[in-house]
Structures are given as structure tokens and as C-alpha cells.
Scaffold this motif. Structure first.
Motif, PDB file in Angstrom:
ATOM      1  N   UNK A 178     -10.580 -10.898 -12.468  1.00  0.00           N
ATOM      2  CA  UNK A 178      -9.714  -9.964 -11.755  1.00  0.00           C
ATOM      3  C   UNK A 178      -8.412 -10.679 -11.426  1.00  0.00           C
ATOM      4  N   UNK A 179      -7.322 -10.175 -11.965  1.00  0.00           N
ATOM      5  CA  UNK A 179      -6.012 -10.788 -11.756  1.00  0.00           C
ATOM      6  C   UNK A 179      -5.105  -9.784 -11.049  1.00  0.00           C
ATOM      7  N   UNK A 180      -4.532 -10.179  -9.898  1.00  0.00           N
ATOM      8  CA  UNK A 180      -3.680  -9.280  -9.120  1.00  0.00           C
ATOM      9  C   UNK A 180      -2.306  -9.886  -8.925  1.00  0.00           C
ATOM     10  N   UNK A 181      -1.288  -9.089  -9.194  1.00  0.00           N
ATOM     11  CA  UNK A 181       0.094  -9.513  -8.973  1.00  0.00           C
ATOM     12  C   UNK A 181       0.873  -8.310  -8.468  1.00  0.00           C
ATOM     13  N   UNK A 182       1.414  -8.438  -7.252  1.00  0.00           N
ATOM     14  CA  UNK A 182       2.085  -7.322  -6.608  1.00  0.00           C
ATOM     15  C   UNK A 182       1.102  -6.153  -6.517  1.00  0.00           C
ATOM     16  N   UNK A 183       1.431  -5.009  -7.110  1.00  0.00           N
ATOM     17  CA  UNK A 183       0.532  -3.847  -7.053  1.00  0.00           C
ATOM     18  C   UNK A 183      -0.212  -3.635  -8.359  1.00  0.00           C
ATOM     19  N   UNK A 184      -0.187  -4.629  -9.218  1.00  0.00           N
ATOM     20  CA  UNK A 184      -0.853  -4.520 -10.507  1.00  0.00           C
ATOM     21  C   UNK A 184      -2.134  -5.354 -10.508  1.00  0.00           C
ATOM     22  N   UNK A 209       0.802  -1.229   0.000  1.00  0.00           N
ATOM     23  CA  UNK A 209       0.000   0.000   0.000  1.00  0.00           C
ATOM     24  C   UNK A 209       0.833   1.276   0.000  1.00  0.00           C
ATOM     25  N   UNK A 210       2.119   1.192   0.323  1.00  0.00           N
ATOM     26  CA  UNK A 210       2.963   2.383   0.322  1.00  0.00           C
ATOM     27  C   UNK A 210       3.318   2.827  -1.095  1.00  0.00           C
ATOM     28  N   UNK A 211       3.103   1.948  -2.065  1.00  0.00           N
ATOM     29  CA  UNK A 211       3.369   2.281  -3.466  1.00  0.00           C
ATOM     30  C   UNK A 211       2.051   2.422  -4.225  1.00  0.00           C
ATOM     31  N   UNK A 212       2.040   3.234  -5.298  1.00  0.00           N
ATOM     32  CA  UNK A 212       0.804   3.378  -6.077  1.00  0.00           C
ATOM     33  C   UNK A 212       0.379   2.056  -6.700  1.00  0.00           C
ATOM     34  N   UNK A 213      -0.915   1.881  -6.843  1.00  0.00           N
ATOM     35  CA  UNK A 213      -1.450   0.715  -7.548  1.00  0.00           C
ATOM     36  C   UNK A 213      -1.482   0.999  -9.044  1.00  0.00           C
ATOM     37  N   UNK A 214      -1.475  -0.058  -9.832  1.00  0.00           N
ATOM     38  CA  UNK A 214      -1.608   0.049 -11.282  1.00  0.00           C
ATOM     39  C   UNK A 214      -2.784  -0.819 -11.699  1.00  0.00           C
TER      40      UNK A 214
END
Length: 280
Positions: free
Chosen positions: A98-104, A39-44
Motif C-alpha cells: 500500500x503506497x500513499x502520496x497526498x490523496x493518491x 480529506x476535503x478533496x476526493x481520494x484517488x
């Protein structure tokens, strides 16, 4: 543990096929949440669909929440003589992925013939890539990041966004209100619609403006370039073709002394470059 197993564990794949037995105007609803790894980094967030609205809201959250609603197709209600006396069972699966990997986070639907409307909540600090083709508008509110938005047959509306924007509506209007503009290139375009963009009053940019069938208006003091229009040379003589020189119809200037380039390109419609707080 081998490399493939590591990749499998680091990737979260959520596939949610929505269903509903009701026969109302809204045929199906569903909700999927994908947590952001850091959460400290922006999401993509990437959302690419063929048919439907895309509505994105930024908020103080640490996950991406997707709600899908399948629009009922009136074509399904046409009479079928072979089904006389039978009850119609609506095809209500949205095929939401919905596919999530790291912040993407990547969001798609398996539907190609039916319209699915998506409502998405994302962290305020998010970069977005949004695309829809038919029967849908794109609306984004309260997001801070790099926004790449493309709507083929609908309007694009970005409200209270910050960062940088590339927005295109082939057959619709582009309406944008920016709270903060990063020092990055931006572009706004349409073929059949108006471009209406509001920037903060401290904007510094080099602007290029072109509309073939429309006018350009601005609240800012735009210092137009005094140089002659650029010549575009097309030389095909080496291949037996023609030599052609065209005068570029783009008008260029500076706002606030100049800065990153912002392009405005239109064909059938006006261009409005507004300054926040200016009297309308």
C-alpha cells in the motif's frame, strides 16, 4: 533539506507482508490503513492485482483501509513422496503493498501465482481504478467519483455508485446501479456476459449500442437516430492493399434529449438499460 529528502518525507510507503501459522480455509488475514492527506478533496485509489476478488465499500472515513486474505491453493496439498511423514508449512504471505502520496493510494500484491482477495474501505468521495485478471470478481458499493473498472475473468458489480463509470468484464457480467450520473462520457462493455445498467430517471445522454449475439432492452424512451448507419472506410490501396467499406453495426440514439455519450458494447450477451424506479 534537498529535493529528494522532501519527496521522501511526502511519500508514505506501507508494505505489509501478511503471515499466519494457521492451516484453515483462510490462510492469512491482515489490515493496513493509509490516511488521506486532505480529506476535503476526493481520494484517488488504484488497485491492480493478477488474481483475486476486489471488494470496495465507500464510507464516512478519512483513510483507506485494506484487508487482504490469501486464498488457500489446493494444488499445495498434492502429495509429495519426498515429504512423507513431514508437516506441510503453508506459504501464506500475501505480499500486500500500500503506497500513499497526498490523496493518491496505490494497492498491489507481490503474489503472481496465488490468489489474494482484497476488501477495501474508502472515503465516499473517491475515484477508483480497479483491475484484476483471474479468479476474482470486482464489487464496489457506495462510492461517488470517477470509476474505471476492468475484470478479465470475472463479474463487475457496482451498487449505489455516483459520478461516471467505465466498466469492462471480458468474460463476465457487468451490473451497475447509479444513484447519480455526472455529465461525462461513460462506457460499458463485455465479450461474454450481459450488460445491465440502471440510471437515474433524469438521465440525458447520447447512447451508442452494439451487441453481435444478443438483444438490447431499455426502460427509457430512446429516440433512435434516423440517419443511415455510418460507413467505415479502410483504404489501403496506396500500399498495395484493398479498399473496403463496412457498415457500422452500432445503433445510436438519445435519452432525455441527449447529452454526454454513453457506449454499450457487447458480443455474446444482452444489454439492459434500466430506469431507476421502473417496474420490472
Amino acid at each position: 533539506m534537498n529535493r529528494n529528502q522532501n519527496m521522501f518525507l511526502s511519500t508514505v510507503l506501507l508494505t505489509f507482508v501478511l503471515g499466519c501459522s494457521g492451516f484453515g480455509q483462510s490462510a492469512a488475514d491482515g489490515r493496513v490503513a493509509a490516511k488521506i492527506a486532505d480529506p476535503s478533496r476526493p481520494a484517488s485509489v488504484s488497485v491492480h492485482i493478477l488474481q483475486g476478488n476486489i471488494t470496495v465499500q465507500g464510507g464516512n472515513v478519512q483513510e483507506v483501509v485494506v484487508e487482504a486474505r490469501l486464498r488457500e491453493d489446493r494444488e499445495d496439498r498434492r502429495s509429495d513422496r519426498n515429504a512423507a511423514g513431514m508437516k506441510r508449512i503453508p506459504m501464506t504471505s500475501s505480499g500486500l503493498n500500500v503506497e500513499a502520496e497526498n490523496n493518491q493510494v496505490r494497492i498491489t500484491t507481490d503474489q503472481t501465482q496465488r490468489t489474494v482477495d482484497l476488501t477495501i474501505t474508502v472515503p465516499t468521495r473517491s475515484s477508483l481504478s480497479l483491475k484484476t485478471v483471474n479468479d476474482g470478481n470486482i464489487v464496489v458499493t457506495g462510492v461517488d467519483g470517477e470509476l474505471d473498472v476492468n475484470d478479465i475473468n470475472g463479474n463487475v458489480t457496482l451498487k449505489n455508485v455516483s459520478g461516471s463509470v467505465v466498466a469492462h468484464a471480458l468474460n463476465g457480467n457487468v451490473v451497475v446501479t447509479m444513484n447519480r450520473a455526472d455529465a461525462k462520457p461513460m462506457a460499458f462493455s463485455s465479450l461474454n456476459g450481459n450488460l445491465d445498467v440502471t440510471f437515474p430517471g433524469d438521465l440525458k445522454a447520447n447512447v451508442s449500442m452494439r451487441t453481435d449475439n444478443g438483444e438490447v432492452y431499455s426502460d427509457f424512451d430512446v429516440q433512435l437516430d434516423s440517419t443511415a448507419p455510418r460507413q467505415i472506410v479502410e483504404d489501403g490501396r496506396s500500399n498495395g492493399g484493398k479498399y473496403r467499406v463496412r457498415m457500422d453495426k452500432t445503433v445510436r440514439g438519445k435519452i432525455g434529449g441527449g447529452g454526454p455519450e454513453i457506449q454499450f458494447k457487447n458480443f455474446n450477451g444482452n444489454i439492459y438499460i434500466r430506469r431507476a424506479g421502473a417496474k420490472q
